[in-house]
Design a protein around this motif. Structure first.
Motif: not given
Length: 175
Positions: A85-91, A104-107, A114-124
């Motif tokens: 809702e915040f994103s919709r109003n801001l957009s 904005y919500f899509g961004i 992007t961040y989740v993928l980056s975290m998933s690719q780091q060593p255990e």
């Protein structure tokens, strides 16, 4: 005549608290104030990315910290619906000012992926902060800038620490 607002459930109150924290800018302003005047990066880009990172970090930490908690499935939609809702109003506001359609919500969703993928690719066993800082610096336009890397890392670490304390203060009975 005043109409009384119904009292919020602990989950609703937590959802509101977490959303308000996610969009609060005080810590972002502080981090930006630490940049040297001759920084070789656009501070407006860092500011923009810090706000997105903060929203994402709060949502991520709800999932992470409450992964085995029965209320996670109630709290997450409250938080993300408020963000949407915040994103919709801001957009809409930005679109009126610029004449361009800004999703904005899509961004935010793209950055989360992007961040989740980056975290998933780091060593255990590696700390998520490392991949977050690296990805943050890249998104800001300078993956080699240690100060930008540390700014993203610091914001993420601060958020996860604060939210851990927040959830612990609620205790299982109140959430």
């Amino acid at each position: 005549m005043k109409t009384e607002q119904p009292e919020k459930s602990p989950i609703e109150q937590a959802g509101e608290d977490l959303f308000n924290y996610a969009i609060d800018r005080e810590d972002i302003k502080y981090l930006l104030s630490l940049f040297p005047e001759d920084a070789c990066i656009k501070l407006s880009k860092v500011d923009y990315e810090l706000q997105i990172l903060k929203i994402i970090a709060v949502g991520w930490h709800i999932s992470f910290h409450l992964q085995d908690h029965p209320y996670k499935d109630s709290l997450l939609p409250l938080f993300w619906n408020a963000v949407q809702e915040f994103s919709r109003n801001l957009s809409e506001t930005a679109g009126l000012m610029t004449g361009k359609d800004i999703g904005y919500f899509g961004i935010i969703k793209e950055r989360l992926d992007t961040y989740v993928l980056s975290m998933s690719q780091q060593p255990e066993g590696a700390e998520p902060c490392q991949s977050i800082g690296r990805e943050f610096a890249r998104l800001c336009g300078n993956s080699q800038d240690l100060f930008v890397f540390m700014t993203g890392t610091k914001l993420f670490a601060s958020i996860t620490s604060r939210l851990t304390r927040y959830f612990d203060s609620l205790g299982p009975a109140r959430l």
